[in-house]
Design an enzyme around this catalytic site. Structure first.
Site, short mmCIF file in Angstrom:
data_model
loop_
_atom_site.label_atom_id
_atom_site.label_comp_id
_atom_site.label_asym_id
_atom_site.label_seq_id
_atom_site.Cartn_x
_atom_site.Cartn_y
_atom_site.Cartn_z
CG HIS A 159 -2.03 -1.03 1.07
ND1 HIS A 159 -3.29 -0.71 0.63
CD2 HIS A 159 -2.03 -2.37 1.26
CE1 HIS A 159 -4.03 -1.82 0.58
NE2 HIS A 159 -3.28 -2.84 0.96
CG ASP A 367 -0.05 9.24 0.69
OD1 ASP A 367 -0.09 8.08 1.13
OD2 ASP A 367 -0.78 10.16 1.10
#
Ligand code: GDG
Length: 493
Positions: A159, A367
């Site tokens: 992720h 991110d």
């Protein structure tokens, strides 16, 4: 159809009483939905610690999902979770070598917990099951399962970003970490950039190759690696924003920001999210536009996260100071430029907040994807949408090109983007929003899940020497599979 076993560090099925949120994180929603559709089990840590590990499984049925959890020892929690996961891999993979702790006991705890997870999970795995492991906490899980003889298809999804080669090699035992990934049949990344960084490591560090079927070969094994950008449940978000709680929250926010345009930020309180840089950018905006000081306010929602880790406590202290300074300099008797809250809200309340905001500041320094950017878009009023200001360093920037893309390290760029967003006419806002929403809806969480599971099902089982149907280029496959056409649905079935 074979069952799907999902493994993640924490197991948090969404609770309808909490507005559909099990914990702060969009992933819980996605995984719970995946399991309802495919039937199977969600396995992971209970979040509790006990004096001595027992391996006792706790099985429950929550919201149509079978959940299996195990408690960990306090030392496991410190070494594996607070240690290797949150003080080593998380900062390193977010390019914060300065915050990365390399402590041998953390690595040992990490290996030990992965072994314990594998031993506890083993009796639950049936021959036809496919296993989908999530995130950096659990990279060695497949290695442990293979040692115990598991031949099932096992996939892994990361992720967070996969960092550049030069960063990976700062990690002691980086080779073992990458080798462990080759015990998976399919390795998924958020973006092409992460995929390329991973391939770069494999080629230059361990002299791996790519075969004719597009698989990576290294350490005497092969694995398929591909990008599967995660999405949100856009239709669900667009519908909860019309519900009562969201509408009430929207009305409340509008009433509290009379004559002022609200800009919103929603992030776990984490140094990767660029919160300080965002605030400095906002301060620059107030400085450069004195006429706007009374007309704009920033609402920053930042629930505390990992607050046992020192770097998070330090960040919290710096944010308190920064916000105090900015509010001290720019507040008036009847207005405060920054409203800052350290608690979390229900998902449907968040939807109302997003809709009331004329702009969103999503400015991470790094991110993997960033779901807030997608949720903000999904919650907008199509007739009067707000503007998304998005960091080029969020994985989401690859798909969301119609946002105002900025470099979060530049206060000037943040300030200019705010000025542009708040003065943008409705036709440009609509044009940008339509393109963004189209993407958020098309490349949603269902497409992500189905693409991954379909690709994993297409992999041969471990030890199966028969070549499977040729592996399609996942780029092409995912374009086809992402489409919501009847053909694509038939392929997914
Ligand atoms: C990791 C990767 C990747 C936040 N505050 C509240 C709340 N949230 C929810 C948001 C969103 C989720 O938390 C945060 O997701 P992000 O994607 O923004 O960030 P991470 O937590 O760092 O997630 C990231 C993601 O995994 C998925 O792959 O995109 O790159 O770092 O859903 O809405 N939810 C509620 N109240 C809050 O106050 N209910």
């Amino acid at each position: 159809m074979s069952r799907l076993i999902v493994v993640s560090n924490r197991v948090n099925p969404p609770n309808p009483a909490e507005g559909g949120e099990g914990s702060v994180g969009g992933l819980a929603m996605a995984l719970a939905a995946a399991l309802r559709e495919y039937s199977g089990i969600w396995f992971g840590w209970s979040g509790k610690t006990i004096p001595e590990f027992t391996g006792q499984l706790n099985m429950q049925r929550i919201e149509g999902v079978t959940v299996a959890t195990v408690d960990l020892e306090e030392t496991d929690y410190q070494e594996y979770y607070n240690g290797y996961a949150n003080k080593t891999l998380w900062p390193l993979f977010h390019y914060r070598v300065d915050l990365t702790a390399y402590d041998r006991s953390f690595g040992e705890g990490y290996e030990r917990v992965n072994k314990r997870f594998a031993e506890t999970l083993l009796p639950l795995i049936e021959p036809d099951d496919i296993v989908w492991v999530h995130d950096y906490h659990l990279i060695p899980l497949a290695k442990e399962l293979r040692r115990m003889g598991v031949k099932n298809r096992i996939g892994f999804f990361l992720h967070i970003p996969w960092p550049a080669h030069q960063l990976v090699v700062t990690l002691p035992r980086h080779r073992q970490l990458v080798e462990a990934l080759f015990d998976y049949d399919l390795i998924g990344f958020q973006t092409e950039e992460s995929l390329q960084a991973f391939e770069g490591y494999v080629y230059s560090e361990v002299h791996g190759t790519k075969n004719a079927r597009g698989e990576l070969e290294a350490f005497g094994r092969r694995a398929q690696a591909a990008a599967f950008p995660i999405g949100v449940d856009a239709d669900d978000f667009a519908s909860i924003v019309k519900g009562e709680t969201a509408r009430k929250t929207y009305d409340r926010m509008m009433a509290h920001s009379v004559f002022r345009k609200m800009v919103v930020g929603v992030d776990r309180l984490d140094y990767s999210k660029g919160l300080e840089e965002r605030l400095i950018g906002f301060e620059r905006f107030l400085h450069d536009h004195p006429d706007m000081v009374r007309e704009v306010m920033l609402l920053q929602i930042a629930p505390l996260s990992r607050d046992e880790v020192e770097a998070y406590q330090d960040l919290r202290g710096r944010l308190d100071g920064l916000i105090g300074r900015i509010n001290g300099a720019y507040a008036e008797m009847d207005s405060t430029p920054i409203r800052y809250v350290n608690r979390s809200y229900r998902r449907d309340e968040l939807a109302g907040v997003y809709r009331a905001a004329k702009a969103a500041l999503v400015t991470p320094l790094r991110d993997g994807m960033n779901l807030v950017a997608k949720e903000y878009v999904a919650a907008q009023d199509p007739e009067d949408p707000g503007v998304l200001i998005l960091s080029r360093f969020a994985g989401a920037a690859r798909q969301m090109k119609d946002a105002l893309i900025i470099n979060p390290n530049s206060p000037e760029e943040i300030s200019d983007a705010l000025e542009r967003a708040l003065s943008m006419d409705v036709s440009e806002r609509k044009r940008r929003w339509e393109a963004l929403f189209d993407n958020v809806q098309r490349e949603d969480v269902t497409a992500w899940r189905d693409n991954f599971v379909t690709a994993l099902r297409g992999r041969p089982e471990a030890g199966d020497e028969e070549a499977p149907a040729p592996v399609r280029s996942l780029d092409v496959a995912s374009k086809v599979l992402r489409a919501k056409t009847p053909e694509a649905k038939a392929m997914r079935a």
